[in-house]
Design a protein around this motif. Sequence first.
Motif, PDB file in Angstrom:
ATOM      1  N   PHE A 123       0.826  -1.207   0.000  1.00 22.40           N
ATOM      2  CA  PHE A 123       0.000   0.000   0.000  1.00 22.40           C
ATOM      3  C   PHE A 123       0.860   1.255   0.000  1.00 22.40           C
ATOM      4  O   PHE A 123       1.851   1.339   0.729  1.00 22.40           O
ATOM      5  N   PRO A 124       0.491   2.230  -0.817  1.00 24.10           N
ATOM      6  CA  PRO A 124       1.229   3.505  -0.806  1.00 24.10           C
ATOM      7  C   PRO A 124       1.175   4.136   0.575  1.00 24.10           C
ATOM      8  O   PRO A 124       0.135   4.096   1.255  1.00 24.10           O
ATOM      9  N   ALA A 125       2.267   4.718   1.001  1.00 16.19           N
ATOM     10  CA  ALA A 125       2.294   5.374   2.306  1.00 16.19           C
ATOM     11  C   ALA A 125       1.396   6.604   2.274  1.00 16.19           C
ATOM     12  O   ALA A 125       1.483   7.417   1.350  1.00 16.19           O
ATOM     13  N   PRO A 126       0.506   6.760   3.234  1.00 19.24           N
ATOM     14  CA  PRO A 126      -0.348   7.951   3.275  1.00 19.24           C
ATOM     15  C   PRO A 126       0.499   9.216   3.339  1.00 19.24           C
ATOM     16  O   PRO A 126       1.535   9.262   4.012  1.00 19.24           O
ATOM     17  N   SER A 127       0.058  10.261   2.659  1.00 22.31           N
ATOM     18  CA  SER A 127       0.865  11.473   2.532  1.00 22.31           C
ATOM     19  C   SER A 127       0.487  12.571   3.520  1.00 22.31           C
ATOM     20  O   SER A 127       1.158  13.600   3.575  1.00 22.31           O
ATOM     21  N   GLY A 128      -0.567  12.360   4.291  1.00 21.44           N
ATOM     22  CA  GLY A 128      -1.028  13.410   5.182  1.00 21.44           C
ATOM     23  C   GLY A 128      -0.230  13.516   6.473  1.00 21.44           C
ATOM     24  O   GLY A 128       0.638  12.685   6.759  1.00 21.44           O
ATOM     25  N   PRO A 129      -0.530  14.507   7.284  1.00 22.32           N
ATOM     26  CA  PRO A 129       0.228  14.742   8.516  1.00 22.32           C
ATOM     27  C   PRO A 129      -0.111  13.800   9.660  1.00 22.32           C
ATOM     28  O   PRO A 129       0.612  13.751  10.659  1.00 22.32           O
ATOM     29  N   PHE A 130      -1.217  13.054   9.545  1.00 24.05           N
ATOM     30  CA  PHE A 130      -1.635  12.171  10.627  1.00 24.05           C
ATOM     31  C   PHE A 130      -1.221  10.727  10.370  1.00 24.05           C
ATOM     32  O   PHE A 130      -1.189  10.275   9.210  1.00 24.05           O
ATOM     33  N   ALA A 131      -0.922  10.001  11.453  1.00 21.54           N
ATOM     34  CA  ALA A 131      -0.864   8.549  11.362  1.00 21.54           C
ATOM     35  C   ALA A 131      -2.300   8.041  11.219  1.00 21.54           C
ATOM     36  O   ALA A 131      -3.265   8.807  11.366  1.00 21.54           O
ATOM     37  N   GLY A 254      -7.001  13.910   7.828  1.00 16.85           N
ATOM     38  CA  GLY A 254      -7.939  14.433   8.812  1.00 16.85           C
ATOM     39  C   GLY A 254      -9.392  14.083   8.595  1.00 16.85           C
ATOM     40  O   GLY A 254     -10.277  14.814   9.066  1.00 16.85           O
ATOM     41  N   TYR A 255      -9.685  12.969   7.923  1.00 16.35           N
ATOM     42  CA  TYR A 255     -11.063  12.510   7.748  1.00 16.35           C
ATOM     43  C   TYR A 255     -11.249  11.172   8.465  1.00 16.35           C
ATOM     44  O   TYR A 255     -10.304  10.382   8.580  1.00 16.35           O
ATOM     45  N   VAL A 256     -12.467  10.921   8.903  1.00 14.40           N
ATOM     46  CA  VAL A 256     -12.847   9.602   9.402  1.00 14.40           C
ATOM     47  C   VAL A 256     -13.613   8.896   8.288  1.00 14.40           C
ATOM     48  O   VAL A 256     -14.610   9.430   7.786  1.00 14.40           O
TER      49      VAL A 256
END
Length: 484
Positions: A123-131, A254-256
């Motif tokens: 899976f591509p690593a998520p690019s956002g600021p949150f784990a 930052g989304y659920v």
Amino acid sequence: MTETLPGLHMSLLETVVVAGAAALVTARWLPQRMRRPTAFGASVLVLLSGIALVWGPVRWQMVPVLAGAALVLPFAVAAELRTRGGRPPRRTRWWAALPVSLACLCLVAVGPAASWAFPVPAFPAPSGPFAVGTSVVQWTDADRPEDATPDGEDRRTVVVQLWYPARKNPTDARRAGYLGRTDREADIVSDALADYVGMPGFLLDGLPRARTHAVADAPVADGTGRFPVVVFSPGLGGVRTQNSAWAQELASHGYVVAALDHPYDSAAVVLADGRTIRTKVTATGDADRDEALAVKWTAVRAADLGFVLTQLDRVARGEIPGPVGGRMDTGRVAVAGHSLGGGAALQAARQDHRFDAVIDLDGFPHDPDAQPFPQPVLALTQDVHQDIDPDYIPRLTHVLALSGATSYRLSVPGAAHLTFTDAPLYLPPVESIVGSRGRTEGPHITAAASLAFLDTTLRDQPDDLATLLTAHGALTVYPPRDGT
């Protein structure tokens, strides 16, 4: 030793086995001074690594590699052991040895080729600021009977997986599995997906081995802010995790994301008590009958989506326990879906105005009572030059024109129906199956377009949405319907 090496789609141990087997097969054709050390070294390497590989659950891709090595091993070693009076060993004539060597080399080559065609998804690593954290819940709608069973007391139950912004985790934190909470669930779902599409189960044996970038039940991210919500419905026969790359990317920004398993529709749903519910949906081949069935299935899914939003709102209010708790902002909610799930998302939005926006990932609208609705829509469609249902784009255009807000249809060049799911990560990169966008470009475009739309509609960010979307394909903009 078991992690898949980037680009090779094989673990380090599997790579060692393939390299040793190839060296063993080709030793016969090396210069005389190199034959013996190569044959003996490769034999030891294949034996030790092969035993280590077989000791664990061996992937089917490695079976031909091991077979090729096993066929040539006794001949390669015996040839180097046969000596007469210190003279070089007597060897099989080249014209007799060549076909055998080529056959064994082909067997060895099947392993890397099959690993490339059916890899363990990375899976591509998520690019956002949150784990990213993930958690699974199960909810029963006491007010709605389960129409798929004859038991009049049975009530509709759904399984929901949430991906959410989480605290940074230790680097050694165990990442969540792809297809289930347990190895057993992952195996069941993998076999069910293969059976649903008429594929031998072993071809998808990489799915239960896959690990995502999310950590199960990780603590929610620090802070007091609340996160917008996206409720997702998978494709016909699909499962809640089928868009995990997309969900993780959204969560990291930052989304659920709350994705549903629809029992008796999803390929397999494993309930909390261990029971497995297999799909009961099948196409008949009759166009009119199948459309009537699709209308029925879409209505059930739309009701599921509305029920899940109600439950999420109760969690956010503290009325029932659940992950993320009061950090969810159920006043800012999008509904999304792929294929039949996309059609269900459109219908759910028309019926339930608590949803503020809609994302339709190549979904055919099956709502028999399409009426004006207030929410904006982003529809991502496969390449319109592909051989698709001629009624699809006209029907979708009609529905988008009913929106009371500016809506968008983005046709992605080179995209196929499965481009907008995780399928390109683990199916053969064949254009007719997953399009021509490669392993990761399809999931990347799907997430990037979704984020641009969600940031604009749920967060009121002032970006030029049309310009952002145009970067990914051919964009058609639908102005708000007249009178709104």
